[in-house]
Design an enzyme around this catalytic site. Structure first.
Site, mmCIF file in Angstrom:
data_model
loop_
_atom_site.group_PDB
_atom_site.id
_atom_site.type_symbol
_atom_site.label_atom_id
_atom_site.label_comp_id
_atom_site.label_asym_id
_atom_site.label_seq_id
_atom_site.Cartn_x
_atom_site.Cartn_y
_atom_site.Cartn_z
ATOM 1 N N ARG A 23 0.830 -1.211 0.000
ATOM 2 C CA ARG A 23 0.000 0.000 0.000
ATOM 3 C C ARG A 23 0.863 1.260 0.000
ATOM 4 O O ARG A 23 0.561 2.237 -0.687
ATOM 5 C CB ARG A 23 -0.955 -0.021 1.199
ATOM 6 C CG ARG A 23 -2.100 -1.062 0.979
ATOM 7 C CD ARG A 23 -2.713 -1.500 2.282
ATOM 8 N NE ARG A 23 -3.913 -2.319 2.112
ATOM 9 C CZ ARG A 23 -3.909 -3.635 1.849
ATOM 10 N NH1 ARG A 23 -2.772 -4.290 1.669
ATOM 11 N NH2 ARG A 23 -5.051 -4.301 1.722
ATOM 12 N N ARG A 117 -5.850 -16.380 -11.288
ATOM 13 C CA ARG A 117 -6.635 -15.903 -10.135
ATOM 14 C C ARG A 117 -7.760 -14.957 -10.556
ATOM 15 O O ARG A 117 -7.654 -14.252 -11.554
ATOM 16 C CB ARG A 117 -5.685 -15.249 -9.120
ATOM 17 C CG ARG A 117 -4.696 -16.285 -8.582
ATOM 18 C CD ARG A 117 -3.764 -15.729 -7.567
ATOM 19 N NE ARG A 117 -4.470 -15.261 -6.386
ATOM 20 C CZ ARG A 117 -3.898 -14.573 -5.402
ATOM 21 N NH1 ARG A 117 -2.607 -14.285 -5.476
ATOM 22 N NH2 ARG A 117 -4.588 -14.193 -4.369
ATOM 23 N N GLN A 162 -8.221 -6.674 -0.529
ATOM 24 C CA GLN A 162 -7.664 -6.162 -1.788
ATOM 25 C C GLN A 162 -8.746 -5.453 -2.594
ATOM 26 O O GLN A 162 -8.507 -4.377 -3.162
ATOM 27 C CB GLN A 162 -7.063 -7.309 -2.605
ATOM 28 C CG GLN A 162 -5.819 -7.893 -1.951
ATOM 29 C CD GLN A 162 -5.287 -9.101 -2.678
ATOM 30 O OE1 GLN A 162 -5.826 -9.514 -3.708
ATOM 31 N NE2 GLN A 162 -4.225 -9.682 -2.154
ATOM 32 N N ASP A 310 -4.417 -15.977 5.608
ATOM 33 C CA ASP A 310 -3.022 -16.274 5.248
ATOM 34 C C ASP A 310 -2.341 -17.207 6.244
ATOM 35 O O ASP A 310 -1.281 -17.764 5.953
ATOM 36 C CB ASP A 310 -2.216 -14.975 5.127
ATOM 37 C CG ASP A 310 -2.680 -14.144 3.929
ATOM 38 O OD1 ASP A 310 -3.284 -14.710 2.996
ATOM 39 O OD2 ASP A 310 -2.443 -12.922 3.926
ATOM 40 N N LYS A 337 -6.074 -18.730 -4.001
ATOM 41 C CA LYS A 337 -4.848 -17.994 -3.620
ATOM 42 C C LYS A 337 -3.735 -18.366 -4.612
ATOM 43 O O LYS A 337 -4.011 -18.834 -5.704
ATOM 44 C CB LYS A 337 -4.478 -18.335 -2.179
ATOM 45 C CG LYS A 337 -5.492 -17.813 -1.164
ATOM 46 C CD LYS A 337 -5.463 -16.296 -1.095
ATOM 47 C CE LYS A 337 -6.499 -15.739 -0.145
ATOM 48 N NZ LYS A 337 -6.581 -14.280 -0.236
ATOM 49 N N ARG A 383 3.497 -19.759 0.927
ATOM 50 C CA ARG A 383 2.968 -20.123 2.258
ATOM 51 C C ARG A 383 2.892 -21.641 2.447
ATOM 52 O O ARG A 383 2.985 -22.134 3.565
ATOM 53 C CB ARG A 383 1.618 -19.452 2.508
ATOM 54 C CG ARG A 383 1.743 -17.928 2.530
ATOM 55 C CD ARG A 383 0.672 -17.237 3.329
ATOM 56 N NE ARG A 383 0.602 -15.830 2.953
ATOM 57 C CZ ARG A 383 1.388 -14.873 3.448
ATOM 58 N NH1 ARG A 383 2.289 -15.148 4.353
ATOM 59 N NH2 ARG A 383 1.268 -13.623 3.026
HETATM 60 C C1 S3P Z 1 -4.243 -9.039 1.312
HETATM 61 C C2 S3P Z 1 -5.521 -9.529 1.460
HETATM 62 C C3 S3P Z 1 -5.824 -10.963 1.399
HETATM 63 C C4 S3P Z 1 -4.564 -11.797 1.676
HETATM 64 C C5 S3P Z 1 -3.393 -11.343 0.873
HETATM 65 C C6 S3P Z 1 -3.068 -9.890 1.156
HETATM 66 C C7 S3P Z 1 -4.069 -7.574 1.329
HETATM 67 O O1 S3P Z 1 -6.312 -11.284 0.119
HETATM 68 O O2 S3P Z 1 -4.831 -13.166 1.424
HETATM 69 O O3 S3P Z 1 -2.248 -12.137 1.176
HETATM 70 O O4 S3P Z 1 -2.916 -7.111 1.454
HETATM 71 O O5 S3P Z 1 -5.073 -6.860 1.256
HETATM 72 P P1 S3P Z 1 -7.857 -11.030 -0.309
HETATM 73 O O6 S3P Z 1 -8.104 -9.585 -0.344
HETATM 74 O O7 S3P Z 1 -7.981 -11.677 -1.662
HETATM 75 O O8 S3P Z 1 -8.670 -11.730 0.732
#
Ligand code: S3P
Length: 424
Positions: A23, A117, A162, A310, A337, A383
């Site tokens: 971010r 994905r 996300q 995660d 994932k 992971r």
């Molecule tokens: C993340 C959100 C999660 C997570 C990913 C990082 C993020 O994914 O699994 O490793 O930084 O916002 P999703 O938004 O698809 O749930």
């Protein structure tokens, strides 16, 4: 090759949080002025975010974990070449949010895993705001045609930080106030980062709003250690009654620290020292005391499953060593994932001799099982490689982790730090 361990002893300071690093890299790339970040993630994924903002006109200087970004001043430059997001879903989805309100067209590509994905989840809200996005069968390559955006009220159909962040990022350049509502609260690093960059964000219990037309101003901050990386060490230490583990400068944002609750449910106590807030993110020193009589068991479902998404691979990987096992439900997202993490965890547990029942949205891993060393297939998923390195520490005999280099995606130091604290 992972040999069994007797326990884990030592103190570690982990590299910066991956979610936060993404971010700050993306917002710093677009912001006015200079962003200076210490303890930036050393993983390949946040490096993909940095490379993308460089391709879009930002200037980045990197000295290890210390990053200086000269932002583009709210206007990305067009990029002739496709923007390569590597293995990183976070880069592709969140950058799309920032690009939706920019002039011009941008193509985002990724590796084989990322190209499988789901991206429809960002196409829908960003098109509702006025951008045009083309996908191939719901997947990358993804081309965004930026537009003058209008604000929307959006309820996320699956819990996803996300997607929430992508819509809020797009909202920065929209006409009006954009609101994202979620039924399960996901990690709020996007909201915190926006505030750090000077944006006014309005938060309610289940929704968050941002008014368009606000400028981003560069920041100077230290990124806390990644609790999802720490999870491998915390779970490993919890397996051995006489472990002693101290983790310094660990990110403890409440939307990310659910693992500590689950460890407590399992009987492992963590104490937090020196809790402090930096740029809106909590960080502290965490000390773990493993239970004398072994870990008990737990059911992880509903909101817990989303918040621990995660950490579920490593929790499932240690589940056979618990007394009562671990039951996971409502975690269907694991199937989309970096790999199908439900199938791959079940497969590797079986390779180690464990019994496991796989269901569409989770699995049941009975407790009280003794495992043996095995050839582990990480499927190129960081992971999975790290989760089964942890399982291997308590197995009889050595395990070979195939595709172990995938740990570089989030945590390149993982194997050397594991060697440092694992007592053999
Ligand atoms: C993340 C959100 C999660 C997570 C990913 C990082 C993020 O994914 O699994 O490793 O930084 O916002 P999703 O938004 O698809 O749930």
């Amino acid at each position: 090759m992972i040999a069994p361990a007797r326990n884990l002893l030592g103190s570690l300071r982990l590299p910066g949080d991956k979610s936060i690093s993404h971010r700050y890299a993306l917002l710093g790339g677009l912001a006015h002025g200079i962003t200076h970040l210490e303890n930036f993630s050393t993983g390949a994924d946040p490096a993909s975010s940095l490379a993308c903002v460089v391709a879009l006109g930002a200037k980045v200087e990197r000295d290890g974990a210390s990053i200086t970004i000269h932002g583009c001043g709210n206007r990305f430059q067009p990029s002739e070449a496709p923007l390569d997001c590597g293995n990183s879903g976070s880069t592709m989805r969140m950058l799309s949010g920032l690009l939706a309100g920019q002039h011009g067209s941008f193509t985002l590509i990724g590796d084989a895993s990322l190209s499988r994905r789901p991206m429809e989840r960002i196409r829908k809200p960003l098109e509702a705001m006025g951008a045009r996005i083309s996908l191939t069968d719901g997947h990358a390559p993804l081309t965004i045609h930026g537009a003058a955006l209008k604000a929307i009220d959006y309820t996320t159909p699956v819990p996803s930080a996300q997607v929430k962040t992508a819509v809020l990022f797009a909202g920065l350049n929209a006409n009006g106030t954009t609101t994202v509502t979620e039924s399960i609260r996901t990690r709020d690093h996007g909201e915190i980062a926006l505030e750090a960059f000077g944006v006014k964000v309005t938060r309610h219990l289940d929704s968050v709003s941002v008014a368009g037309g606000q400028a981003l101003q560069g920041v100077d901050t230290v990124i806390p250690g990644d609790i999802s990386s720490a999870a491998f060490f915390l779970c490993a230490a919890a397996l051995f009654p006489d472990s002693g583990l101290l983790l310094d400068n660990l990110g403890l944002n409440p939307t990310r620290a659910t693992l500590l609750d689950v460890l407590a449910t399992l009987g492992a106590k963590t104490s937090v020292l020196n809790l402090e807030q930096r740029g809106g993110e909590l960080a502290g020193t965490v000390q773990l005391v493993a239970p004398k009589d072994g870990l008990t068991g737990a059911t992880i479902s509903g909101a817990l499953a989303a918040q621990l998404i995660d950490e579920l691979p490593v929790l499932a990987a240690i589940a056979p060593y618990t007394l009562n096992g671990i039951r996971i439900r409502d975690a269907k997202e694991l199937r989309v994932k970096e790999s199908d993490r439900i199938a791959l965890v079940a497969e590797n547990l079986r390779r180690m001799g464990a019994e496991v029942m796989e269901v569409e949205d989770g699995m049941d891993v009975p407790g009280g099982q003794a495992l043996h060393g095995a050839e582990i297939d990480s499927g190129g998923d960081h992971r999975i490689a790290m989760a089964f390195s942890v399982a291997a520490l308590r197995a009889a005999g050595e395990s070979m982790i195939h595709g172990a280099e995938s740990a570089d995606i989030s945590f390149p130091e993982f194997f050397s730090l594991l060697d440092q604290v694992a007592v053999r």
